[in-house]
Structures are given as C-alpha cells and as structure tokens.
Write a protein that holds these residues in place. Structure first.
Motif, mmCIF file in Angstrom:
data_model
loop_
_atom_site.group_PDB
_atom_site.id
_atom_site.type_symbol
_atom_site.label_atom_id
_atom_site.label_comp_id
_atom_site.label_asym_id
_atom_site.label_seq_id
_atom_site.Cartn_x
_atom_site.Cartn_y
_atom_site.Cartn_z
ATOM 1 N N LYS A 175 57.695 -16.507 14.340
ATOM 2 C CA LYS A 175 56.404 -16.873 14.902
ATOM 3 C C LYS A 175 55.608 -17.724 13.926
ATOM 4 O O LYS A 175 55.610 -17.483 12.730
ATOM 5 N N THR A 177 52.437 -18.921 11.971
ATOM 6 C CA THR A 177 51.238 -18.244 11.493
ATOM 7 C C THR A 177 50.039 -19.176 11.472
ATOM 8 O O THR A 177 48.933 -18.761 11.161
ATOM 9 N N GLU A 179 49.252 -21.251 9.412
ATOM 10 C CA GLU A 179 48.707 -21.388 8.073
ATOM 11 C C GLU A 179 49.018 -22.774 7.539
ATOM 12 O O GLU A 179 50.052 -23.363 7.836
ATOM 13 N N THR A 239 58.022 -11.708 5.465
ATOM 14 C CA THR A 239 56.871 -11.321 6.286
ATOM 15 C C THR A 239 56.100 -10.165 5.653
ATOM 16 O O THR A 239 54.875 -10.092 5.772
ATOM 17 N N THR A 240 56.811 -9.271 4.964
ATOM 18 C CA THR A 240 56.120 -8.187 4.260
ATOM 19 C C THR A 240 55.244 -8.751 3.148
ATOM 20 O O THR A 240 54.092 -8.341 2.970
ATOM 21 N N SER A 242 53.923 -11.710 3.017
ATOM 22 C CA SER A 242 52.805 -12.484 3.566
ATOM 23 C C SER A 242 51.832 -11.630 4.367
ATOM 24 O O SER A 242 50.753 -12.089 4.734
ATOM 25 N N THR A 244 52.427 -10.438 7.405
ATOM 26 C CA THR A 244 52.610 -10.645 8.851
ATOM 27 C C THR A 244 53.922 -10.007 9.256
ATOM 28 O O THR A 244 54.937 -10.671 9.410
ATOM 29 N N ASP A 245 53.927 -8.710 9.416
ATOM 30 C CA ASP A 245 55.166 -7.954 9.625
ATOM 31 C C ASP A 245 55.580 -7.957 11.095
ATOM 32 O O ASP A 245 55.476 -6.960 11.799
ATOM 33 N N ASP A 246 56.054 -9.125 11.578
ATOM 34 C CA ASP A 246 56.510 -9.206 12.968
ATOM 35 C C ASP A 246 58.024 -9.319 13.069
ATOM 36 O O ASP A 246 58.571 -9.481 14.149
#
Length: 364
Positions: A175, A177, A179, A239-240, A242, A244-246
């Motif tokens: 996904k 982000t 950013e 993701t951990t 950053s 954003t744990d998706d």
C-alpha cells in the motif's frame, strides 16, 4: 588495500572478421551497462598460479569473444568484437581469509574486493584477484549486466534464475503511504542465513496445507517458498520500522500462489517485443521503500568452479546499486540446503533477523 599489478588480458587469437559485430537481444539492450560481480573464495591458492589464470582467461576470450569487445555506443544494441580485452587487477589485503568471511556482514567490507568499474567503464569484464594475509584469495569476475544479464529485480517481482529471459513475475504492490521520498543516508548490512532442505520441505508442506492442497507437490520448489518467505519477512520488517503494519494482510501462501500463477503465464510468452518492454519498465527502479531484488543460483554449479585451487569455500554475489535491498540464494556446498544472503538497511535487518517465522526454518 595495495595494488600489486594491473593489465589488460586479450584473446589468445584474433576474432574472425565475419564475427566482428555481435548484436545483443532487445531484452539485454534495455538493461544498463552496470557491473554484476561474482566472488569466489579459495584457500588453496599458491603463488605462481597467476600466470595460468591469465592464460586461461585469454583462451576463454577466444571462445567468448564478445566479452573482449566494446559497446559501439551505450544503447546501440551491438558489441564491436575488437579484441581490446578485459581489465585484470591483482590486489593485496591486510586481513586473513577466514576472518574476512566471518566478518563480512558489513556491506563495505565486501565492496573492498570489487574492481572499480567506473575507472574503466569500456571493459565488459573486470577480473580482480584479491590476496589475503596468510594465504587464500577471492577471485572476482565482474561482468557487464548489459552484456550478460546476471541479476533479477523483485519489486516485488521475481526471476527464477539469472539467465532466463521470460519469467518476469509481478506480485503484490504494498500500500502507498503517500509519504514524500527522503534522501537520507541509509547504512545497509549483509547477513547470511542457512536453510536446511529438511526445514524447507516443512515450509513447503505448510504452504501446501494453507493452499488446501496435499502435502506432496513436486512442482512447488524450494526457491519459490523461500523467496516468498524472505519477501514477506522483509516487508514485515520494513512496515514495522515505519509504523505502518499492514503487511499481515498478505499471507505467505498468497505470495507463493501469485508467484506461481504469473510464472506460468510468462512461461508461454513468445513476443520478444513485449518481453523487452517489460524489462525496460523494470530496470529504472525507483528508490522506494518496498523495492527488492532477488536472484537464485540454486542448481548452478557454483561450488564446482575450480581454477586449479580446488572448490571454492565461499561464494558471494553483490548487487552494485547502493540503495537496493536484495536476497541472493545459493545452494550450500553439499547441496543440503540453501544459503540466503540478505541485504537490508541496518534498522530493518535488526527486525528481520529476529522474525520468529523466519528463524523457524533456519538451521542451528
């Protein structure tokens, strides 16, 4: 590091006039002229063998004459087989071979062994013989990616082998982000993990059960399941870090299933133009968070490469792009497992190497 000697090795006999121009494929023409280094470590090298090595290289260049040539212009799609030769460098290092192999998780230490490609970009092959204190050498053969494709992008896209041209596979796009891309200096580290065949078989059974299939499927390979596991664990780590744990939305068996389906679709592609265009889109890889390269040398006779010094005690393949995350898979010397060398930013590696699902399949 001290340079002992440097020279150009030319073919032992001239290339016939009717072979003076070598046309590369459309696919290879879309690939940049960048180095692909293969590093072989030997502990039985003896002084004096250098002349035999140079002679053998000269003889080989007669058979593989395009590598002794030069690109006419960067994107011409042709090699001028003019017998100009390949760069050969001999270097001494103030470290022992065993110590270097044990401590080479630092990305920069590996790069000390590599030829300086930018100093002689015209040469299609660079060979560097690195001597260690107390004996032993690391022989580096660095080949132009454009002349002989040896790497494979995983964004997350995947090539099953470094020499197959038609197995580009698109997997899941993480996904966005939204950013802004940052240009901070990131320290990358290398770490190797050994996965015994017995545990890889357990991993295959787990994936097959999740797919609702029987535990026996001869078509499901070690490389497929291991690459998928490394990818998922790397995404989890990124993701951990950053926040954003998706990544948990992507199940391991889904990654494997998608990979295999796209491989089957690509297997029957015969339109060279379309394949070339796919490669053209893949190669200008943007420096985004979830960009990975994966290369498998499994079942390649890597540990049979003998220059008269016996079999190599270690093999490494290095992706030269500075900000590239990658996995390199190689059979263990006894073919009883796969060694995966992983290159990630240091912060992500700290999370990755503690992943319990990954460690469940790593040898003791």
């Amino acid at each position: 590091m001290k340079i002992i000697s440097q020279e150009t090795i030319k073919p032992s006999s001239p290339t016939p006039s009717h072979l003076k121009t070598h046309v590369i494929s459309l696919i290879d023409n879309n690939i940049p002229h960048s180095p692909v280094p293969f590093i072989f470590f030997y502990n039985n090298y003896e002084d004096g063998d250098i002349n035999n090595l140079k002679k053998s290289l000269s003889l080989c260049l007669t058979q593989y004459y395009p590598f002794a040539g030069r690109f006419l212009v960067p994107n011409a799609g042709q090699i001028d087989c003019n017998d100009e030769g390949v760069a050969f460098l001999e270097v001494a290092h103030e470290t022992r071979l065993d110590d270097f192999i044990l401590e080479n998780e630092n990305d920069e230490s590996i790069r000390q062994l590599l030829p300086d490609f930018d100093k002689n970009r015209s040469s299609l092959i660079h060979v560097q013989l690195n001597h260690f204190t107390g004996g032993g050498v690391a022989l580096v053969v660095s080949i132009s990616h454009k002349a002989a494709r040896g790497g494979s992008p995983f964004k997350p896209r995947f090539y099953t082998s470094p020499t197959s041209h038609n197995d580009v596979v698109e997997l899941f796009e993480p996904k966005s982000t939204n950013e802004e891309t940052t240009h901070e200096v990131v320290k990358f580290v290398l770490k190797s993990f050994v996965f015994p065949n017995s545990k890889l078989n357990d991993l295959k059974k787990e994936v097959l059960r999740s797919m609702g299939m029987g535990v026996r499927n001869p078509d499901l390979t070690r490389v497929e399941v291991l690459t998928s596991l490394l990818f998922k664990c790397a995404i989890d780590a990124a993701t951990t870090r950053s926040g954003t744990d998706d990544s948990q939305e992507i199940a391991l068996h889904e990654v494997v299933d998608k990979l295999r389906k796209r491989k089957m679709e690509c297997k029957y592609e015969r339109n060279v133009q379309e394949i070339g265009e796919k490669h053209a889109r893949l190669m200008p890889m943007p420096a985004k968070e979830h960009v990975y390269w994966s290369t498998s040398f499994c079942w390649f006779p890597i540990y049979e490469v003998d220059f008269g010094w016996g079999k190599p005690v270690q093999f490494k393949y290095v992706v030269e792009e500075v900000h590239v995350k990658n996995f390199v898979l190689v059979d263990t010397p006894e073919r009883d497992g796969i060694e995966a060398t992983v290159r990630l930013p240091e912060e992500e590696m700290m999370i990755f190497q503690q992943d319990k699902r990954l460690l469940a399949y790593v040898g003791a």
